[in-house]
Scaffold this motif. Structure first.
Motif, PDB file in Angstrom:
ATOM      1  N   ILE A  42       0.912  -1.007   0.017  1.00 29.69           N
ATOM      2  CA  ILE A  42      -0.184   0.194  -0.238  1.00 29.69           C
ATOM      3  C   ILE A  42       0.849   1.278  -0.067  1.00 29.69           C
ATOM      4  N   ILE A  43       1.943   1.400   0.812  1.00 29.96           N
ATOM      5  CA  ILE A  43       2.743   2.350   0.877  1.00 29.96           C
ATOM      6  C   ILE A  43       3.716   2.597  -0.287  1.00 29.96           C
ATOM      7  N   THR A  44       4.089   1.499  -1.119  1.00 33.92           N
ATOM      8  CA  THR A  44       4.941   1.741  -2.202  1.00 33.92           C
ATOM      9  C   THR A  44       3.656   2.078  -3.300  1.00 33.92           C
ATOM     10  N   THR A  45       2.642   1.692  -3.395  1.00 35.48           N
ATOM     11  CA  THR A  45       1.877   2.089  -4.457  1.00 35.48           C
ATOM     12  C   THR A  45       1.344   3.407  -4.171  1.00 35.48           C
ATOM     13  N   ALA A  46       1.215   3.876  -2.966  1.00 32.51           N
ATOM     14  CA  ALA A  46       1.031   5.469  -2.915  1.00 32.51           C
ATOM     15  C   ALA A  46       2.276   6.246  -3.334  1.00 32.51           C
ATOM     16  N   ILE A  47       3.469   5.683  -2.963  1.00 30.89           N
ATOM     17  CA  ILE A  47       4.529   6.500  -3.532  1.00 30.89           C
ATOM     18  C   ILE A  47       4.542   6.756  -4.878  1.00 30.89           C
ATOM     19  N   MET A  48       4.714   5.431  -5.517  1.00 25.58           N
ATOM     20  CA  MET A  48       4.320   5.448  -7.080  1.00 25.58           C
ATOM     21  C   MET A  48       3.249   6.267  -7.544  1.00 25.58           C
ATOM     22  N   SER A  50       1.873   9.049  -6.267  1.00 27.85           N
ATOM     23  CA  SER A  50       2.087  10.366  -6.029  1.00 27.85           C
ATOM     24  C   SER A  50       3.393  10.865  -6.983  1.00 27.85           C
ATOM     25  N   LEU A  51       4.202  10.001  -7.540  1.00 17.26           N
ATOM     26  CA  LEU A  51       5.361  10.316  -8.216  1.00 17.26           C
ATOM     27  C   LEU A  51       4.833  10.619  -9.721  1.00 17.26           C
ATOM     28  N   VAL A  52       3.680   9.536 -10.193  1.00 19.13           N
ATOM     29  CA  VAL A  52       3.190   9.955 -11.350  1.00 19.13           C
ATOM     30  C   VAL A  52       2.475  11.378 -11.303  1.00 19.13           C
ATOM     31  N   LEU A  53       1.448  11.211 -10.230  1.00 18.51           N
ATOM     32  CA  LEU A  53       0.994  12.658 -10.331  1.00 18.51           C
ATOM     33  C   LEU A  53       1.598  13.909 -10.127  1.00 18.51           C
ATOM     34  N   ALA A  54       2.820  13.725  -9.581  1.00 18.78           N
ATOM     35  CA  ALA A  54       3.785  14.824  -9.418  1.00 18.78           C
ATOM     36  C   ALA A  54       4.246  15.184 -11.001  1.00 18.78           C
TER      37      ALA A  54
END
Length: 72
Positions: A42-48, A50-54
């Motif tokens: 879940i944390i890894t998916t959230a980080i990825m 957020s990077l795509v969104l950024a």
């Protein structure tokens, strides 16, 4: 002094990123163990995500700035 920073801005940014990567290397095995758990996924998916969104927002604003400068 600020002229030097302005001139070598890209190189300084790359050195800073490299230093952050080198500092993160000792934590990679612990992160790999965490990534195999449900909470870690879940944390890894959230980080990825957020990077795509950024990156999408960065690209959007670059296109917006290009359009504004093109009109002027």
């Amino acid at each position: 002094m600020t002229g030097i920073f302005r001139q070598y801005r890209t190189e300084l940014r790359n050195i800073f990123i490299l230093a952050l990567v080198v500092l993160a290397i000792p934590y990679l095995p612990a992160f790999a163990d965490l990534a195999l758990t449900a909470q870690g996924l879940i944390i890894t998916t959230a980080i990825m995500g957020s990077l795509v969104l950024a990156m999408i927002i960065k690209l959007y604003f670059r296109v917006l700035v290009l359009r504004i400068t093109k009109e002027n």
